[in-house]
Design a protein around this motif. Structure first.
Motif: not given
Length: 256
Positions: A191-205
């Motif tokens: 999950i975290l790797r996928n979010l990092a690839k999509q440049k998520v930086r917080n819960v709002a993203d």
């Protein structure tokens, strides 16, 4: 040589500390008596097992993991100086009153803390250096894996720093809600790797990405089946609207 130390009522009120196992809390108390007047001691899990948990059914590896849990939550600092390993009990001099005849510490302070910056006075549970990170580690250790590898702890800490502790907490809770088969580090890391690839930086993203995914899904449903309806278009989560927004697929899952 063990020394006499005091324990304050606030010890039992600390929720972050209360999230750790009873033996980890007992080990923490025992560290105070093993520490010198500056709150420092040698980081020797075998000796600490004998001196503090000698009557308990725990291994040296268990003690090492308990120490790492205390370190991850900010109650101690594990560090090295000239290839020797030490522990600093944080805020020690704030909470303890060593006997006047105790000799000065002969152990160097943590490299990041000078004598005037808390290295000689860094203690009791009041003190997580980073409550967000501490909450992440506490939830992970108590609900996912009480004895993780150091590598997985380092990875989780890295994601907490880059994605934010709140994102990591949401990912861990997602695993908890998903049942036993998803309650492992590989699932959470996916999950975290996928979010990092999509440049998520917080819960709002993350929330915005999930909302956009839902909009695309509902839009596709309103349009009805397209020309490729019924064809094998590849596994879920392949490039396209379904590419995981904070999710991934069973191939990523495995118990640590």
């Amino acid at each position: 040589m063990a020394r006499t130390r005091s324990i304050k009522p606030s010890f039992f009120d600390n929720e972050l500390l209360g999230g750790l196992s009873p033996l980890t809390r007992l080990l923490f108390i025992g560290l105070w008596g093993q520490a010198d007047r500056a709150g420092r001691l040698e980081d020797r899990p075998l000796r600490l097992k004998k001196n503090i948990l000698g009557y308990d059914d725990v291994t040296v590896a268990d003690v090492d993991n308990m120490l790492e849990s205390l370190n991850a939550n900010g109650f101690i600092i594990r560090y090295q100086v000239e290839d020797r390993s030490y522990i600093q009990v944080t805020k020690f001099e704030k909470h303890q009153n060593p006997h006047i005849k105790e000799k000065p510490s002969e152990i160097p302070p943590p490299p990041s803390l000078g004598e005037d910056e808390g290295g000689s006075g860094a203690g009791q549970p009041e003190g997580a250096a980073n409550e967000g990170l501490g909450a992440v580690m506490s939830l992970f250790l108590n609900r996912i894996n009480p004895t993780p590898s150091q590598t997985s702890l380092d990875e989780l800490k890295g994601y907490a720093e880059t994605l934010s502790p709140e994102v990591c907490l949401k990912a861990i809770n997602k695993a908890i809600d998903g049942g036993a088969e998803k309650q492992n580090w590989n699932y959470i890391r996916g999950i975290l790797r996928n979010l990092a690839k999509q440049k998520v930086r917080n819960v709002a993203d993350w929330d915005r990405l999930e909302a956009e995914r839902e909009r695309r899904k509902h839009g596709a449903n309103r349009k009805g089946p397209g020309p490729d309806h019924g064809k094998d278009t590849g596994p879920p989560g392949a490039a396209g609207a379904g590419a995981g927004i904070g999710g991934f697929h069973p191939a990523e899952e495995a118990d640590e």
